[in-house]
Design a protein around this motif. Structure first.
Motif: not given
Ligand code: SIN
Length: 283
Positions: A43-72
């Motif tokens: 588990v890793v925590a990055f502190r103080g990452q203020k105001s990340l928008d959805a595009e920035q979050l997606e870009r961060f995530a995609l550095q570590f693999g493809d998105f999985g399925e989100t049901p329900f």
């Protein structure tokens, strides 16, 4: 070249990584450091990452693999892989994530990593607790390890998302849009003990939300074994507890952890953005 300072949270798991600006893409060295920190600390925590928008979050995530399925769950408009995990100050009822689980373990290929970003967090309360499932496996007796070897757990979303489940019916008092479905009745077999594809370590892979039985056993036979494993897996010496701050981005490995959101912030609002990355079939 990025060099993050790593500050472990407890003796069991979890670390804060200092020195990252996640609004910018990581260079390859920085990405590898995050993967290595996850392999070591889970588990890793990055502190103080203020105001990340959805595009920035997606870009961060995609550095570590493809998105999985989100049901329900209903994702953000225009961001099918980002879900708002929200609880209003006055909201009552079951808390999303409020019991021990590993994300979407009922899927054929459950998520590798989950990323949770704190947009608005309580002044106190609303922590997320994690437990290390390598330790859960390694502290079982050799006899119990042998007994579990080759046994498969049955995982299903039914207790949460089937029409009779915790979130199975529409609820006007719930701010998250959750769609219960008969699809949640499906069962998926996974080994009770899985080997992590990066570390090669064995982890216990059961959780009380989604593991509903053991394959080829009756409910009477499997219940006491599972009850024991659920209790064993969450003992306090295996855990760490993450206290949220606005701008905390947390990333965890579902293949070797369970987590639990704590329902203790009545009167305060909490809003997170959540993404899951595709994993592999557990072996
Ligand atoms: C989750 O279980 O994915 C959510 C955890 C949390 O809200 O702390």
């Amino acid at each position: 070249m990025a060099a993050f300072a790593v500050e472990p949270m407890t003796g069991a798991l979890g670390a804060e990584l200092h020195g990252a600006d996640l609004s910018q893409p990581l260079d390859e060295d920085g990405r590898e450091q995050v993967v290595a920190a996850l392999a070591e600390h889970l588990v890793v925590a990055f502190r103080g990452q203020k105001s990340l928008d959805a595009e920035q979050l997606e870009r961060f995530a995609l550095q570590f693999g493809d998105f999985g399925e989100t049901p329900f769950l209903t994702p953000l408009e225009d961001h099918p892989n980002v879900v708002a995990v929200v609880r209003e100050a006055e909201e009552r009822g079951a808390l999303f994530g409020g019991a021990w689980h590993s994300d979407w373990s009922f899927q054929e290929r459950p998520p590798s990593y989950t990323i949770l970003y704190g947009k608005e967090v309580p002044r106190h309360g609303g922590d997320t607790v994690f437990t290390n499932q390598y330790l859960a496996y390694e502290t079982l007796s050799p006899g119990m390890q042998r007994l579990l070897d080759g046994v498969e757990g049955l995982h299903s979303a039914r207790r949460s998302y089937a029409p009779s489940g915790t979130f199975g019916q529409p609820d006007s008092g719930r701010s998250m849009e959750i769609r219960g479905s008969e699809d949640a009745e499906a069962e998926q077999r996974h080994p009770l003990v899985r080997t992590h594809p990066i570390t090669g370590r064995k982890a216990l892979f059961v959780n009380e939300v989604y593991t509903v039985g053991l394959a080829d056993m009756t409910a009477e036979e499997s219940a006491p074994i599972l009850d024991y494993l659920f209790r064993h897996a969450r003992q306090i010496s295996f855990t760490c507890r993450v206290r949220w701050q606005p701008g905390t981005l947390l990333m965890w490995d579902n293949r070797c952890t369970q987590h639990h959101a704590i329902d203790d912030y009545s009167g305060q609002r909490r809003e997170m953005n959540r993404m899951t990355l595709a994993g592999e079939r557990p072996t």
